[in-house]
Design a protein around this motif. Structure first.
Motif, PDB file in Angstrom:
ATOM      1  N   GLN B 281       0.814  -1.173  -0.079  1.00  0.00           N
ATOM      2  CA  GLN B 281      -0.055   0.044  -0.022  1.00  0.00           C
ATOM      3  C   GLN B 281       0.996   1.286   0.040  1.00  0.00           C
ATOM      4  OE1 GLN B 281      -0.859  -2.557   1.811  1.00  0.00           O
ATOM      5  NE2 GLN B 281      -2.970  -2.789   2.055  1.00  0.00           N
ATOM      6  N   MET B 282       1.933   1.360   0.854  1.00  0.00           N
ATOM      7  CA  MET B 282       2.820   2.472   0.987  1.00  0.00           C
ATOM      8  C   MET B 282       3.473   2.413  -0.303  1.00  0.00           C
ATOM      9  SD  MET B 282       3.249   4.358   3.349  1.00  0.00           S
ATOM     10  CE  MET B 282       4.138   5.970   3.112  1.00  0.00           C
ATOM     11  N   ALA B 283       4.019   1.722  -0.752  1.00  0.00           N
ATOM     12  CA  ALA B 283       4.604   1.722  -2.191  1.00  0.00           C
ATOM     13  C   ALA B 283       3.724   2.371  -3.246  1.00  0.00           C
ATOM     14  CB  ALA B 283       5.060   0.246  -2.797  1.00  0.00           C
ATOM     15  N   MET B 284       2.466   1.993  -3.347  1.00  0.00           N
ATOM     16  CA  MET B 284       1.572   2.439  -4.257  1.00  0.00           C
ATOM     17  C   MET B 284       1.203   3.923  -3.946  1.00  0.00           C
ATOM     18  SD  MET B 284      -1.440   0.487  -5.517  1.00  0.00           S
ATOM     19  CE  MET B 284      -1.898  -0.732  -4.874  1.00  0.00           C
ATOM     20  N   PHE B 285       1.096   4.187  -2.876  1.00  0.00           N
ATOM     21  CA  PHE B 285       0.866   5.512  -2.169  1.00  0.00           C
ATOM     22  C   PHE B 285       1.953   6.488  -2.639  1.00  0.00           C
ATOM     23  CE2 PHE B 285       0.998   8.895   0.792  1.00  0.00           C
ATOM     24  CZ  PHE B 285      -0.277   9.504   0.903  1.00  0.00           C
ATOM     25  N   ILE B 286       3.170   6.063  -2.448  1.00  0.00           N
ATOM     26  CA  ILE B 286       4.497   6.891  -2.711  1.00  0.00           C
ATOM     27  C   ILE B 286       4.265   7.042  -4.240  1.00  0.00           C
ATOM     28  CG2 ILE B 286       7.065   7.294  -2.621  1.00  0.00           C
ATOM     29  CD1 ILE B 286       6.825   6.063  -0.059  1.00  0.00           C
ATOM     30  N   SER B 287       4.252   5.910  -4.978  1.00  0.00           N
ATOM     31  CA  SER B 287       4.118   5.875  -6.436  1.00  0.00           C
ATOM     32  C   SER B 287       3.299   7.132  -6.869  1.00  0.00           C
ATOM     33  CB  SER B 287       4.216   4.612  -7.118  1.00  0.00           C
ATOM     34  OG  SER B 287       4.589   3.592  -6.365  1.00  0.00           O
ATOM     35  N   LEU B 288       2.008   6.946  -6.532  1.00  0.00           N
ATOM     36  CA  LEU B 288       0.944   7.846  -7.179  1.00  0.00           C
ATOM     37  C   LEU B 288       1.217   9.264  -6.690  1.00  0.00           C
ATOM     38  CD1 LEU B 288      -2.187   5.489  -6.733  1.00  0.00           C
ATOM     39  CD2 LEU B 288      -0.805   6.284  -8.788  1.00  0.00           C
ATOM     40  N   THR B 289       1.445   9.521  -5.322  1.00  0.00           N
ATOM     41  CA  THR B 289       1.405  10.899  -5.050  1.00  0.00           C
ATOM     42  C   THR B 289       2.786  11.426  -5.161  1.00  0.00           C
ATOM     43  OG1 THR B 289       1.964  10.191  -2.772  1.00  0.00           O
ATOM     44  CG2 THR B 289      -0.245  10.577  -3.088  1.00  0.00           C
ATOM     45  N   GLY B 290       3.978  10.518  -5.197  1.00  0.00           N
ATOM     46  CA  GLY B 290       5.380  11.245  -5.253  1.00  0.00           C
ATOM     47  C   GLY B 290       5.560  11.422  -6.462  1.00  0.00           C
ATOM     48  N   LEU B 291       4.858  10.529  -7.536  1.00  0.00           N
ATOM     49  CA  LEU B 291       5.539  10.321  -8.823  1.00  0.00           C
ATOM     50  C   LEU B 291       4.279  10.619 -10.101  1.00  0.00           C
ATOM     51  CD1 LEU B 291       7.739   7.567  -8.550  1.00  0.00           C
ATOM     52  CD2 LEU B 291       8.489   9.689  -9.132  1.00  0.00           C
ATOM     53  N   PHE B 292       3.372  10.081  -9.819  1.00  0.00           N
ATOM     54  CA  PHE B 292       2.202   9.922 -10.920  1.00  0.00           C
ATOM     55  C   PHE B 292       1.844  11.574 -10.946  1.00  0.00           C
ATOM     56  CE2 PHE B 292      -1.721   8.814 -12.669  1.00  0.00           C
ATOM     57  CZ  PHE B 292      -1.422   8.527 -13.997  1.00  0.00           C
TER      58      PHE B 292
END
Lengths: 249, 368
Positions: B281-292
């Motif tokens: 979940q954390m990985a997905m969260f960071i990818s979405l907010t931090g990158l996407f």
């Protein structure tokens, strides 16, 4: 170098900030032994084992595994040991066969070796019919047995088992220990952590950890007579009462 | 090498077994290209407009006909009073209204000037601006034709040429944007998730106890996603050329190599995230907010970087997609060679090296 002793540690220590998880433990394990490593949750068993496997770097102290130094020769150690973690460590979305093939592959075994050994293993576990089923669909007992077989698939000298029978029914636990005995007879040294005291009776020698230190280390018989106890459970309770640390999990 | 191959095989098995995810990974670029290409277009076509014509002469009729004949406008109503204007906007029947004052043509002929009022529904400001622009252009065209009959003492004719995209197609800027978004999504998020998943299930420990070097574990995880990304790049390019008529003007090989470079940047980013987190979940969260989101907002794909406040312009420099987006636009749409995008390429390469080093270092220290 004494080749009969497969693990030797000298004041092996692991500190996390100001918390001493493992406090200068010194012991040895003979080749061919089934060495039990006991302790309450938080006593430091898993941390000690992780240092011996090379998953965690010791803060101080010395240790050799199969004659190799745990600081400098980790690559050589890795080739000679097997490891079964507390968590189920096979891939649930791969089939039984694919799991075996993969673990054989990462230990650099030849295709012929893998094929022959896998057939033998499936026969022994009576899993021939399930060979192409996903591991996730197997019952827990079978999974654990399969995980153990995979951990010793590459014929290591020594295998580390971290609470291998957690959550398994008594019958399967019994069968599991039979597998451990078979492996031991083939000359594989077993290092096993557990908190089931009846399992401690199956071990050749037992170390009991309390608060990061080894409080007692001997054969179950000697330990029982030293502490005038009838079962290992009594021995353990006498020692564990001294514990200062609360449960840390 | 045999270890590595076993590993890559295993990663492919994971992906192939999870057919739903695979379908999403391969289908998403196609869906996005279709959505951006056909539905989310900034071009305004067949907009409804009404007229309030107090003059009703030959000139106003001609202008109205011309507006109606263009592909941008459709005449829906002829109004009679000013009150009608409010009413028609309220009902949402028209987006723009043209008002001609009485004696429009005679004013134009006798005084050489005549006003036209354009009233637009600016609740959607972009559409309103575009519509009034189109309408003004059409009216100016008419004026030019009228004044050609009589020589004016001084005239300036502006001649506009829309280079690289003469038809002003929105798809020209969407295609490069979609490519960078897809690559970011597939490579960064999926790699991060697949590494973290092994941590969650506990298999990572077993791998670390085995004689396989950590770098091989990590690289093997990246290989299948690199391949999926190449398939995605090719499918996006095929769709844009054959369905959306967006040409590839520059070198295809240059475009592909730059895309692979960006893919590797994204993979490294994913690996870095995976070393920083322990849950999917954390990985997905960071990818979405931090990158996407930064990719979407700050790459220049949706909003022009030049219009951003200074702070955001500076921040946009560290968004890899910004550089990749510029490269794709330059190579694909303008047909420029490597020499013109060397700076962007150099920055992307630098970012990749930095991310890879950081993730490897992190991966090792986490073990101790």
């Amino acid at each position: 170098m004494d080749t009969e002793k497969i693990i030797i540690t000298e004041k092996l220590t692991k500190r996390f900030a100001d918390f001493v998880a493992v406090d200068a433990i010194s012991f040895f394990v003979n080749k061919g032994e089934i060495f039990g490593f006991l302790g309450a949750n938080g006593a430091g068993k898993t941390t000690a084992m992780r240092m011996l496997c090379g998953l965690s770097k010791p803060t101080a102290g010395k240790a050799t595994i199969a004659g190799f130094d745990i600081y400098r020769q980790t690559e050589k150690i890795k080739k000679n040991i097997g490891y079964m973690s507390q968590k189920f460590s096979l891939y649930e979305d791969l089939t039984v066969k694919e799991n075996i093939r993969f673990y054989g592959g990462i230990y650099g075994k030849s295709n012929i070796f893998i094929k022959e050994k896998a057939a033998l293993l499936l026969h022994q576990l009576k899993l021939e019919k399930e060979a192409d089923k996903l591991v996730g669909d197997l019952p827990l007992g079978w999974k654990q047995k399969l995980a153990f077989s995979v951990a010793i698939f590459h014929e290591p000298q020594l295998v580390f088992l971290d609470e291998p029978t957690g959550g398994v029914d008594p019958v399967t636990r019994r069968e599991f220990w039979n597998m451990i005995y078979e492996a031991s007879e083939r000359g594989i040294t077993i290092f096993v952590t557990t908190h089931y005291m009846d399992e401690a009776e199956y071990c050749s020698r037992v170390a009991i950890m309390v608060d990061g230190r080894i409080e007692a280390l001997d054969t179950p018989e000697v330990l029982k007579s030293t502490y005038t106890a009838t079962t290992m459970d009594d021995v353990f309770l006498q020692l564990a009462r001294k514990a200062q640390r609360s449960e840390l999990g | 090498m045999k270890q590595f191959i076993s590993f890559v095989k295993k990663e492919f098995l994971h992906i192939l077994r999870d057919t739903k995810t695979l379908l999403i990974l391969l289908g998403m670029p196609i869906a996005l290209i279709m959505i951006f290409g056909f539905a989310l277009t900034t071009e305004v076509k067949n907009s409804k407009f009404a007229v309030l014509d107090f003059s009703k002469d030959a000139a106003t009729e001609e202008i109205i006909n011309e507006l109606n004949a263009s592909r941008y406008f459709d005449l829906v109503a002829a109004l009679h009073t000013y009150q009608d204007i409010e009413a028609i906007f309220h009902k949402g029947k028209a987006k723009m209204i043209i008002v001609f004052p009485p004696s429009f043509k005679s004013d134009l002929q006798h005084f050489n000037t005549a006003p036209v009022q354009i009233i637009a529904d600016a609740s959607d400001p972009n559409v309103a601006t575009t519509l009034t622009g189109y309408a003004t252009t059409i009216i100016m065209d008419y004026q030019k034709r009228v004044t050609h009959d009589r020589k004016l003492p001084h005239t300036i004719n502006t001649q506009v040429r829309m280079l690289y995209n003469p038809q002003m197609k929105g798809t020209y800027s969407f295609v490069p944007g979609v490519i960078s978004m897809i690559l970011m999504l597939v490579c960064t998020m999926m790699t991060a998730i697949t590494v973290v998943r092994e941590k969650e299930t506990g298999t990572m420990e077993v791998l670390l106890v085995s004689p396989v070097q950590p770098i091989k574990v990590i690289l093997a995880k990246a290989v299948p996603y690199l391949l999926i990304s190449i398939v995605n790049i090719i499918s996006i390019l095929l769709l844009s050329v054959f369905v959306l008529d967006v040409p590839i003007r520059g070198s295809l090989i240059l475009l592909l190599s730059e895309s692979i470079l960006f893919t590797i940047t994204c993979l490294s980013f994913g690996l870095l995230i995976s070393t920083l987190t322990d849950s999917q979940q954390m990985a997905m969260f960071i990818s979405l907010t931090g990158l996407f989101l930064p990719t979407l907002m700050l790459s220049g794909f949706l909003f022009p970087i030049e219009n951003m406040p200074m702070v955001l312009q500076v921040v946009s420099n560290i968004v890899p997609a910004r550089w990749y987006y510029q490269i794709v636009r330059a190579v694909m749409i303008k047909g420029l060679p490597l020499i013109t995008v060397w700076k962007e390429t150099f920055i992307l390469t630098g970012m990749t090296v930095f991310l890879l080093m950081a993730s490897l270092k992190n991966f090792k220290t986490r073990l101790a």
